[in-house]
Design an enzyme around this catalytic site. Structure first.
Site, PDB file in Angstrom:
ATOM      1  N   CYS A  74       0.628  -1.186  -0.057  1.00  0.00           N
ATOM      2  CA  CYS A  74       0.124   0.010   0.045  1.00  0.00           C
ATOM      3  C   CYS A  74       0.674   1.354  -0.038  1.00  0.00           C
ATOM      4  CB  CYS A  74      -1.032   0.126   1.191  1.00  0.00           C
ATOM      5  SG  CYS A  74      -1.743   1.313   1.296  1.00  0.00           S
ATOM      6  N   CYS A  80      -1.030   6.091   7.053  1.00  0.00           N
ATOM      7  CA  CYS A  80      -2.361   5.575   7.482  1.00  0.00           C
ATOM      8  C   CYS A  80      -2.427   5.027   8.944  1.00  0.00           C
ATOM      9  CB  CYS A  80      -2.939   4.404   6.523  1.00  0.00           C
ATOM     10  SG  CYS A  80      -4.175   3.584   7.040  1.00  0.00           S
ATOM     11  N   CYS A  83      -2.203  -0.579   9.328  1.00  0.00           N
ATOM     12  CA  CYS A  83      -1.375  -1.522   9.239  1.00  0.00           C
ATOM     13  C   CYS A  83      -0.073  -1.514   9.819  1.00  0.00           C
ATOM     14  CB  CYS A  83      -1.086  -2.024   7.684  1.00  0.00           C
ATOM     15  SG  CYS A  83      -2.757  -2.740   6.599  1.00  0.00           S
ATOM     16  N   CYS A 162      -8.228   0.792   0.003  1.00  0.00           N
ATOM     17  CA  CYS A 162      -7.549   0.043   1.174  1.00  0.00           C
ATOM     18  C   CYS A 162      -7.302  -1.445   0.561  1.00  0.00           C
ATOM     19  CB  CYS A 162      -8.128   0.150   2.274  1.00  0.00           C
ATOM     20  SG  CYS A 162      -7.728  -0.803   3.484  1.00  0.00           S
ATOM     21  N   GLN A 285     -18.323 -10.255  12.588  1.00  0.00           N
ATOM     22  CA  GLN A 285     -17.053 -10.349  12.337  1.00  0.00           C
ATOM     23  C   GLN A 285     -16.521  -9.954  10.903  1.00  0.00           C
ATOM     24  OE1 GLN A 285     -14.672 -11.256  14.434  1.00  0.00           O
ATOM     25  NE2 GLN A 285     -16.128 -12.242  16.207  1.00  0.00           N
ATOM     26  N   TYR A 314     -20.006 -13.985  26.679  1.00  0.00           N
ATOM     27  CA  TYR A 314     -19.829 -12.569  25.750  1.00  0.00           C
ATOM     28  C   TYR A 314     -20.015 -13.201  24.263  1.00  0.00           C
ATOM     29  CZ  TYR A 314     -16.604 -12.163  29.798  1.00  0.00           C
ATOM     30  OH  TYR A 314     -15.914 -11.761  31.162  1.00  0.00           O
ATOM     31  N   GLU A 335     -24.482 -12.019  27.018  1.00  0.00           N
ATOM     32  CA  GLU A 335     -23.906 -11.027  26.373  1.00  0.00           C
ATOM     33  C   GLU A 335     -24.488  -9.607  26.800  1.00  0.00           C
ATOM     34  OE1 GLU A 335     -21.724  -9.862  23.496  1.00  0.00           O
ATOM     35  OE2 GLU A 335     -22.784  -7.871  23.833  1.00  0.00           O
ATOM     36  N   ASP A 384     -15.268 -15.575  24.886  1.00  0.00           N
ATOM     37  CA  ASP A 384     -14.672 -14.957  23.832  1.00  0.00           C
ATOM     38  C   ASP A 384     -14.781 -13.137  24.420  1.00  0.00           C
ATOM     39  OD1 ASP A 384     -13.819 -13.693  21.450  1.00  0.00           O
ATOM     40  OD2 ASP A 384     -15.476 -14.445  20.434  1.00  0.00           O
ATOM     41  N   CYS A 411      -8.857 -12.002  22.293  1.00  0.00           N
ATOM     42  CA  CYS A 411      -8.082 -11.055  21.102  1.00  0.00           C
ATOM     43  C   CYS A 411      -7.067 -10.552  21.762  1.00  0.00           C
ATOM     44  CB  CYS A 411      -9.218 -10.255  20.507  1.00  0.00           C
ATOM     45  SG  CYS A 411     -10.103  -9.235  21.803  1.00  0.00           S
TER      46      CYS A 411
HETATM   47  N1  SAH Z   1     -18.261 -14.477  19.815  1.00  0.00           N
HETATM   48  C1  SAH Z   1     -18.987 -13.105  19.628  1.00  0.00           C
HETATM   49  C2  SAH Z   1     -18.009 -11.791  19.628  1.00  0.00           C
HETATM   50  C3  SAH Z   1     -17.551 -11.784  21.061  1.00  0.00           C
HETATM   51  S1  SAH Z   1     -16.689 -10.066  21.027  1.00  0.00           S
HETATM   52  C4  SAH Z   1     -19.535 -13.113  18.136  1.00  0.00           C
HETATM   53  O1  SAH Z   1     -19.204 -13.911  17.319  1.00  0.00           O
HETATM   54  O2  SAH Z   1     -20.336 -12.248  17.960  1.00  0.00           O
HETATM   55  C5  SAH Z   1     -16.802  -9.821  22.699  1.00  0.00           C
HETATM   56  C6  SAH Z   1     -18.372  -9.254  23.238  1.00  0.00           C
HETATM   57  O3  SAH Z   1     -18.475  -9.157  24.441  1.00  0.00           O
HETATM   58  C7  SAH Z   1     -18.817  -8.047  22.454  1.00  0.00           C
HETATM   59  O4  SAH Z   1     -20.010  -8.486  21.903  1.00  0.00           O
HETATM   60  C8  SAH Z   1     -19.403  -7.330  23.757  1.00  0.00           C
HETATM   61  O5  SAH Z   1     -20.399  -6.615  23.733  1.00  0.00           O
HETATM   62  C9  SAH Z   1     -19.339  -8.452  25.053  1.00  0.00           C
HETATM   63  N2  SAH Z   1     -19.232  -7.917  26.350  1.00  0.00           N
HETATM   64  C10 SAH Z   1     -18.110  -6.977  26.864  1.00  0.00           C
HETATM   65  N3  SAH Z   1     -18.206  -6.833  28.031  1.00  0.00           N
HETATM   66  C11 SAH Z   1     -19.188  -7.836  28.512  1.00  0.00           C
HETATM   67  C12 SAH Z   1     -19.373  -8.372  30.002  1.00  0.00           C
HETATM   68  N4  SAH Z   1     -18.973  -7.617  30.761  1.00  0.00           N
HETATM   69  N5  SAH Z   1     -20.454  -9.472  29.698  1.00  0.00           N
HETATM   70  C13 SAH Z   1     -21.007 -10.012  28.880  1.00  0.00           C
HETATM   71  N6  SAH Z   1     -20.597  -9.606  27.445  1.00  0.00           N
HETATM   72  C14 SAH Z   1     -19.587  -8.497  27.412  1.00  0.00           C
END
Ligand code: SAH
Length: 456
Positions: A74, A80, A83, A162, A285, A314, A335, A384, A411
Site C-alpha cells: 500500500c 495511514c 497496518c 485499502c 466479524q 460474551y 452478552e 470470547d 483477542c
Molecule cells: N463471539 C462473539 C463476539 C465476541 S466479542 C460473536 O461472534 O458475535 C466480545 C463481546 O463481549 C462483545 O459483543 C461485547 O459486547 C461483549 N461484552 C463486553 N463486556 C461484557 C460483559 N461484561 N459481559 C458480557 N458481554 C460483554
C-alpha cells in the site's frame, strides 16, 4: 540517563519487535523503538523522544535490508497507521504473532511450557475485510476525498483502495463522489459541524456476494437519493442501500436511526453453514474466512458429542453459540449489548436452531446469579471476551461450576495469559493453544485455548 537528545542520528540493527509492531534495537545497551522496521534490518534513525531507559526514533534510511523485509503493497501504509506490519513478509508476520502469544503466556501467565499448535494463517492475507467505513473530507488542495484518518489524527488521507478491503469499495466511493459533485453536496467538517456527507459504510457477504452501502449524513435526507440508488445498483451484488442520520457532534460514526433507500435493510452471509442477517448497525466479524477457522477450532476444542450443556459467555450475535448448538444438547449465551442479543435470537430463528437461550447482561453478573439461584450446570464453558479479558467474578464462578472443559477465545494474549494463570491455579490445565490470524498486516492476533479440569 542517556546522553541522546532529539534529532540525533543513531545507527543500529533491529533485533526484536514490540507488541505494537515497532522494531527494537540497541545502542550501547540503550533500547530504541523504531516504527516501520523489521528484525534483521540495519538502519539509520533520528531520535524523536528519549525516556530514562529507552527512546523512540524515526526510520531515516535502511543500510541493510532484513531478509524478511518486503516493499509495503500500500502506497500510504506509513501515513495511514492502520497496518503496522506491511514491511514484513507474511511468514515473518505469523512468526511474530506466535511469539507474541508465547511471550505473554510465559511472562504474564508464568507457564514454563506452552502446548502451542501452529498458527492458522490466511491463504491470501489481503482484501479480507468485509466491512469498511470511509470518512469524507477535503485534502490540502481542497479536493473532495474519501479515505482514512492519518494515524492518531483526524486529517484525511485519500485512499479509495485499502488493500485490506474489497475491490468494490473504489467503485462505490467513485459513484458517491460524482453524486456529491453533481449536486454540490459537501463533506462533513468536524470543526464547524457543517457539511452533509459523513462516513460511507460498506459491507459485503463473502459467501453470498451481497453488498450493502449505508451513507451517514448530517441532515434529514439525502438530496436526489433515488439517483444515487440507481447508480449504485449498477454494481453487481448491490442488495441494500440506506442512510443513517447522525447530526451529533461526535466521533461515533453511525447514527442510531437508519432509513432504507433500497432493498430489505440487510444483507445475508454464512459462517460455516450458519446463516446471518447483517444490517448496517449489527455486529459481524470482519474477517469471515478466519472466523470460520477460529470458531471451528473452538468447536473442536469443546469436544461435543450431543449430550452437553454449554455456556457461551460474551456471545455477541451468537456466532459461537450457533456453531456449538448443532453439536450440543443445549447452549446458553450471555452478552451485555441488548441489540446483539436480539440479533442472536433472530439468527437462531433464521437457522431453525431451537436449543439455544440467550441472556442480556454482564457475564460476571448473569453467571453467578444463575448459579446461585438456579444451580445451573455446564459441561463446557466458552468465553470470547473483549480485550480487557474476563472479570474475576466471572472466572470464580467458572471455577465453582467446574465444567470439564473451558474454551478461551481471546483477542488480547496479555489478558488471556492473566486469566489462564488464574484458572491454572484453580484446577485447570492448559491443553492446547492455537493462534489465528484474523487481522493480517496488523499486530493483532486471536488465540483459542483449551483448558481441561484436572479432576475430570
Ligand atoms: N463471539 C462473539 C463476539 C465476541 S466479542 C460473536 O461472534 O458475535 C466480545 C463481546 O463481549 C462483545 O459483543 C461485547 O459486547 C461483549 N461484552 C463486553 N463486556 C461484557 C460483559 N461484561 N459481559 C458480557 N458481554 C460483554
Amino acid at each position: 540517563m542517556s546522553e541522546w537528545k532529539k534529532n540525533d542520528k543513531i545507527e543500529l540493527s533491529i533485533e526484536d519487535m514490540s507488541e505494537t509492531g515497532e522494531g527494537i534495537g540497541k545502542t550501547d545497551g540503550f533500547t530504541w523503538f523504531i516504527k516501520d522496521t523489521v528484525i534483521g534490518d540495519q538502519v539509520e534513525a533520528k531520535v524523536m523522544k528519549v525516556k530514562k531507559s529507552y527512546g523512540f526514533a524515526r526510520l531515516e534510511h535502511i543500510k541493510k535490508k532484513s531478509e524478511n523485509r518486503v516493499v509495503p503493497k500500500c502506497p500510504v501504509a506509513r501515513q495511514c497507521g492502520g497496518c503496522q506490519l506491511q514491511a514484513m513478509n507474511y511468514a515473518e508476520q505469523l512468526r511474530y504473532k506466535e511469539k507474541k502469544i508465547w511471550n505473554n503466556l510465559v511472562r504474564i501467565g508464568g507457564f514454563s511450557e506452552v502446548p502451542m499448535l501452529p498458527i492458522m494463517g490466511m491463504e491470501e492475507p489481503w482484501r479480507y475485510r468485509n466491512k469498511a467505513q470511509f470518512p469524507w473530507g477535503t485534502d490540502k488542495e481542497g479536493n473532495l476525498v474519501a479515505g482514512f484518518y492519518a494515524g492518531r489524527t483526524h486529517s484525511i488521507i485519500a485512499c479509495g483502495d485499502c488493500l485490506l478491503g474489497i475491490e468494490e469499495n473504489q467503485e462505490i466511493l467513485k459513484r458517491i463522489k460524482s453524486h456529491m459533485e453533481r449536486h454540490g453536496l459537501r463533506p462533513y467538517e468536524e470543526e464547524t459541524h457543517k457539511g452533509l456527507m459523513r462516513h460511507t459504510l460498506i459491507r459485503k457477504g463473502f459467501k453470498t456476494g451481497e453488498l450493502m452501502v449505508c451513507q451517514v449524513i448530517n441532515g434529514k435526507s439525502l438530496p436526489h437519493g433515488e439517483e444515487l440508488v440507481k447508480s449504485l445498483l449498477e454494481i453487481p451484488g448491490m442488495k441494500s442501500i440506506s442512510i443513517s442520520i447522525n447530526r451529533d457532534q461526535t466521533n461515533v460514526i453511525m447514527g442510531t436511526q437508519v432509513e432504507n433507500l433500497y432493498g430489505p435493510g440487510y444483507i445475508t452471509d454464512y459462517i460455516g453453514d450458519v446463516k446471518y442477517r447483517i444490517s448496517p448497525l449489527s455486529f459481524y466479524q470482519v474477517n469471515p474466512v478466519q472466523t470460520e477457522k477460529l470458531y471451528g477450532t473452538a468447536l473442536e476444542y469443546a469436544g461435543l458429542t450431543g449430550d452437553e450443556t454449554v455456556w457461551d459467555l460474551y456471545c455477541g450475535i451468537g456466532t459461537i453459540s450457533l456453531f456449538l448448538a448443532k453439536k450440543a444438547k443445549k447452549v446458553y449465551g450471555v452478552e451485555i449489548v441488548p441489540q446483539a442479543i436480539e440479533d442472536a435470537r433472530e439468527n437462531a430463528k433464521l437457522n431453525g436452531i431451537g436449543n439455544v437461550e440467550f441472556f442480556v447482561g454482564k457475564a460476571e453478573e448473569v453467571l453467578p446469579e444463575q448459579y446461585e439461584k438456579n444451580r445451573i450446570y455446564a459441561d463446557v464453558i466458552v468465553v470470547d471476551p473483549p480485550r480487557k479479558g474476563c472479570d474475576e467474578v466471572c472466572l470464580d464462578t467458572i471455577v465453582k461450576m467446574a465444567p470439564k472443559r473451558v474454551v478461551y477465545v481471546s483477542c488480547d494474549s496479555a489478558t488471556l495469559a492473566r486469566d489462564l494463570k488464574y484458572l491454572g491455579e484453580r484446577g485447570y490445565e492448559v491443553v492446547k493453544v492455537r493462534g489465528c490470524d484474523m487481522f493480517s498486516q496488523t499486530t493483532h492476533v486471536e488465540t483459542c485455548v483449551l483448558l481441561s479440569h484436572k479432576n475430570s
